[in-house]
Scaffold this motif. Structure first.
Motif, PDB file in Angstrom:
ATOM      1  N   ARG A  11       0.822  -1.210   0.000  1.00 32.86           N
ATOM      2  CA  ARG A  11       0.000   0.000   0.000  1.00 32.86           C
ATOM      3  C   ARG A  11       0.855   1.258   0.000  1.00 32.86           C
ATOM      4  O   ARG A  11       0.525   2.255  -0.671  1.00 32.86           O
ATOM      5  N   ILE A  12       1.967   1.236   0.757  1.00 32.96           N
ATOM      6  CA  ILE A  12       2.874   2.387   0.775  1.00 32.96           C
ATOM      7  C   ILE A  12       3.487   2.584  -0.607  1.00 32.96           C
ATOM      8  O   ILE A  12       3.566   3.719  -1.125  1.00 32.96           O
ATOM      9  N   LEU A  13       3.928   1.497  -1.239  1.00 32.61           N
ATOM     10  CA  LEU A  13       4.544   1.591  -2.562  1.00 32.61           C
ATOM     11  C   LEU A  13       3.548   2.107  -3.597  1.00 32.61           C
ATOM     12  O   LEU A  13       3.887   2.943  -4.440  1.00 32.61           O
ATOM     13  N   VAL A  14       2.308   1.601  -3.534  1.00 27.01           N
ATOM     14  CA  VAL A  14       1.269   2.081  -4.445  1.00 27.01           C
ATOM     15  C   VAL A  14       0.997   3.568  -4.216  1.00 27.01           C
ATOM     16  O   VAL A  14       0.830   4.347  -5.177  1.00 27.01           O
ATOM     17  N   ALA A  15       0.975   3.986  -2.949  1.00 25.42           N
ATOM     18  CA  ALA A  15       0.737   5.396  -2.628  1.00 25.42           C
ATOM     19  C   ALA A  15       1.835   6.282  -3.206  1.00 25.42           C
ATOM     20  O   ALA A  15       1.556   7.365  -3.747  1.00 25.42           O
ATOM     21  N   ILE A  16       3.087   5.828  -3.117  1.00 26.34           N
ATOM     22  CA  ILE A  16       4.200   6.616  -3.659  1.00 26.34           C
ATOM     23  C   ILE A  16       4.092   6.728  -5.174  1.00 26.34           C
ATOM     24  O   ILE A  16       4.212   7.819  -5.754  1.00 26.34           O
ATOM     25  N   VAL A  17       3.847   5.585  -5.834  1.00 20.75           N
ATOM     26  CA  VAL A  17       3.743   5.586  -7.307  1.00 20.75           C
ATOM     27  C   VAL A  17       2.569   6.445  -7.769  1.00 20.75           C
ATOM     28  O   VAL A  17       2.697   7.272  -8.690  1.00 20.75           O
ATOM     29  N   LEU A  18       1.413   6.279  -7.130  1.00 12.89           N
ATOM     30  CA  LEU A  18       0.249   7.078  -7.501  1.00 12.89           C
ATOM     31  C   LEU A  18       0.488   8.569  -7.271  1.00 12.89           C
ATOM     32  O   LEU A  18       0.078   9.405  -8.081  1.00 12.89           O
ATOM     33  N   GLY A  19       1.144   8.886  -6.148  1.00 11.90           N
ATOM     34  CA  GLY A  19       1.428  10.293  -5.864  1.00 11.90           C
ATOM     35  C   GLY A  19       2.285  10.930  -6.941  1.00 11.90           C
ATOM     36  O   GLY A  19       2.066  12.084  -7.336  1.00 11.90           O
ATOM     37  N   ILE A  20       3.256  10.169  -7.452  1.00 11.17           N
ATOM     38  CA  ILE A  20       4.149  10.689  -8.495  1.00 11.17           C
ATOM     39  C   ILE A  20       3.418  10.796  -9.837  1.00 11.17           C
ATOM     40  O   ILE A  20       3.528  11.798 -10.546  1.00 11.17           O
ATOM     41  N   VAL A  21       2.632   9.746 -10.174  1.00  6.09           N
ATOM     42  CA  VAL A  21       1.940   9.732 -11.473  1.00  6.09           C
ATOM     43  C   VAL A  21       0.810  10.761 -11.499  1.00  6.09           C
ATOM     44  O   VAL A  21       0.708  11.581 -12.414  1.00  6.09           O
ATOM     45  N   VAL A  22      -0.043  10.717 -10.466  1.00  7.33           N
ATOM     46  CA  VAL A  22      -1.210  11.601 -10.429  1.00  7.33           C
ATOM     47  C   VAL A  22      -0.796  13.055 -10.256  1.00  7.33           C
ATOM     48  O   VAL A  22      -1.464  13.968 -10.755  1.00  7.33           O
ATOM     49  N   GLY A  23       0.321  13.278  -9.577  1.00  7.92           N
ATOM     50  CA  GLY A  23       0.758  14.652  -9.324  1.00  7.92           C
ATOM     51  C   GLY A  23       1.042  15.442 -10.574  1.00  7.92           C
ATOM     52  O   GLY A  23       1.055  16.684 -10.541  1.00  7.92           O
ATOM     53  N   ASN A  24       1.258  14.761 -11.691  1.00  6.44           N
ATOM     54  CA  ASN A  24       1.559  15.456 -12.946  1.00  6.44           C
ATOM     55  C   ASN A  24       0.323  16.018 -13.636  1.00  6.44           C
ATOM     56  O   ASN A  24       0.456  16.866 -14.516  1.00  6.44           O
ATOM     57  N   TRP A  25      -0.879  15.520 -13.259  1.00  4.51           N
ATOM     58  CA  TRP A  25      -2.066  15.994 -13.981  1.00  4.51           C
ATOM     59  C   TRP A  25      -3.266  16.302 -13.088  1.00  4.51           C
ATOM     60  O   TRP A  25      -4.257  16.872 -13.555  1.00  4.51           O
ATOM     61  N   LEU A  26      -3.215  15.945 -11.786  1.00  4.79           N
ATOM     62  CA  LEU A  26      -4.375  16.179 -10.913  1.00  4.79           C
ATOM     63  C   LEU A  26      -4.632  17.684 -10.776  1.00  4.79           C
ATOM     64  O   LEU A  26      -3.707  18.455 -10.507  1.00  4.79           O
ATOM     65  N   PRO A  27      -5.884  18.126 -10.951  1.00  6.03           N
ATOM     66  CA  PRO A  27      -6.195  19.563 -10.825  1.00  6.03           C
ATOM     67  C   PRO A  27      -5.858  20.087  -9.430  1.00  6.03           C
ATOM     68  O   PRO A  27      -5.934  19.352  -8.433  1.00  6.03           O
ATOM     69  N   LEU A  28      -5.528  21.348  -9.366  1.00  6.60           N
ATOM     70  CA  LEU A  28      -5.140  21.965  -8.093  1.00  6.60           C
ATOM     71  C   LEU A  28      -6.230  21.848  -7.022  1.00  6.60           C
ATOM     72  O   LEU A  28      -5.906  21.559  -5.862  1.00  6.60           O
ATOM     73  N   PRO A  29      -7.538  22.054  -7.339  1.00  4.54           N
ATOM     74  CA  PRO A  29      -8.557  21.923  -6.293  1.00  4.54           C
ATOM     75  C   PRO A  29      -8.559  20.545  -5.630  1.00  4.54           C
ATOM     76  O   PRO A  29      -8.720  20.438  -4.410  1.00  4.54           O
ATOM     77  N   LEU A  30      -8.379  19.464  -6.430  1.00  6.07           N
ATOM     78  CA  LEU A  30      -8.329  18.124  -5.840  1.00  6.07           C
ATOM     79  C   LEU A  30      -7.036  17.901  -5.064  1.00  6.07           C
ATOM     80  O   LEU A  30      -7.028  17.230  -4.024  1.00  6.07           O
TER      81      LEU A  30
END
Length: 387
Positions: A11-30
């Protein structure tokens, strides 16, 4: 069919990967939603840290004091000195290697973007400060041990259960979300790739260090007991791999006990030292936390002088006493000295939690296997008294 269990490390590894991937396109409000969660959760952690100290350290000191004698004193002293030495070795090695390793990555670091603010903040001040909690734990724990106060002992045993439940049911399950938010924020600010590049190198050094610690522990035990150290270490490998798979010192005790007696340690000595060392001997955990803390200090340009880290190591060796009884206990116990002695922020604490959990099983395996070396030494010192 057996239910599949998605453990904390995945779960920690998935959280790190998702944070890096999603951080490139997630809108600022979210993004600000997760930043707001991290702000609230950080306040909750700050509130819990002194209570974790009181809830874990107080009953641990009370339990260790039962039947105090020369055997107890010598075993505790050896375990503590070995834990502290592992921390000093880690700090010395890191001071030698880490500046060049981190510096070569820093040149490519992207400048920080403007900090993202949460939608709102909540202030949750702790009931007591960290040092007051630690002193309170020492005073009450020693009184329980030497004055034989069963009612007070039972009260703090119940309080430990409250803290352990809070850690396992609230803090640990929410950590992946917290770490996701940390890496989400770092990705937007351009720091994530820099930090991962550094950590990849640090993990290699930590892995080599944990092998070196096992070698010096068993060489020392072999010299004192006049036994072949490599044979002693080889006999402990079942305990090492059991701990590697379970990530639990307590769960490995039966295997550790069996292999320790195979090394010629008497049943009475092994039955005393193995359960005790599973609680107080934390050389692998100390090495990991010290290495990670030094790496973060160097990355963030924080103070990391020798006296400060010696103070940190000495205090951490005491505060990790009850860590094996609680999932994530070692790193939870470390949050207090990380904040008060080294000045770590909530985000820096989250980083060290993520890195520690990623290597959790290796630290546990180092702790458990080293328990066998300590048992061999204690058996040699007290063999005439137990013959």
């Amino acid at each position: 069919m057996k239910r599949f269990k998605f453990g904390l490390l995945p779960r920690i590894l998935v959280a790190i990967v998702l944070g890096i991937v999603v951080g490139n396109w997630l809108p600022l409000p979210l993004t600000r939603v997760f930043i707001t969660f991290n702000s609230i959760f950080g306040q909750f952690l700050g509130f819990m840290i002194p209570l974790i100290i009181v809830g874990l350290v107080t009953p641990a000191i009370g339990d260790i004091g039962r039947g105090a004698g020369r055997l107890l004193v010598v075993t505790v002293l050896i375990a503590y000195l070995d834990t502290v030495f592992a921390g000093l070795l880690s700090f010395g090695t890191g001071s030698w290697l880490f500046p060049d390793m981190i510096g070569s990555v820093t040149s490519a670091q992207v400048e920080k973007a403007t900090a993202i603010e949460p939608y709102f903040t909540i202030s949750v001040p702790p009931l007591i400060d960290v040092m007051s909690g630690l002193l309170f734990s020492f005073v009450v724990g020693l009184c329980i041990a030497y004055a034989q106060l069963p009612t007070l002992k039972g009260l703090f045993a119940d309080f430990k259960a409250v803290i352990a439940t809070t850690i396992s049911k609230a803090i640990i399950p929410l950590l992946p979300i917290y770490i996701f938010g940390i890496f989400l924020n770092m990705t937007r600010s351009g720091q994530a790739y820099h930090i991962l590049a550094v950590f990849a190198r640090i993990i290699v050094v930590i892995f080599i260090l944990h092998l070196f610690i096992l070698l010096y522990e068993f060489v020392a035990a072999g010299i004192i007991a006049r036994r072949n150290p490599f044979r002693l270490l080889y006999n402990m490998l079942p305990a090492y791999f059991t701990a590697l798979g379970t990530s639990s010192s307590a769960a490995t005790i039966p295997v550790t006990l069996k292999q320790t007696m195979r090394n010629g340690v008497s049943e009475s000595i092994a039955g005393f030292t193995v359960p005790l060392c599973a609680t107080i001997h934390m050389s692998g955990s100390m090495m990991k936390i010290t290495s990670c803390a030094l790496a973060i200090c160097l990355m963030e340009g924080m103070g990391h002088d020798t006296l400060t880290f010696i103070n940190f190591i000495l205090m951490l060796g005491i505060m990790m006493v009850a860590a094996p009884g609680v999932p994530g206990g070692a790193i939870m116990a470390a949050l207090a000295p990380l904040a008060t002695i080294l000045g770590f922020s909530d985000e820096q604490q989250a980083l060290i939690i993520a890195l520690y959990i990623a290597m959790d099983s290796f630290g546990t395996a180092c702790n458990v296997t080293g328990d066998g070396a300590i048992s061999v030494v204690v058996n040699r010192l007290f063999s005439r008294h137990t013959a």
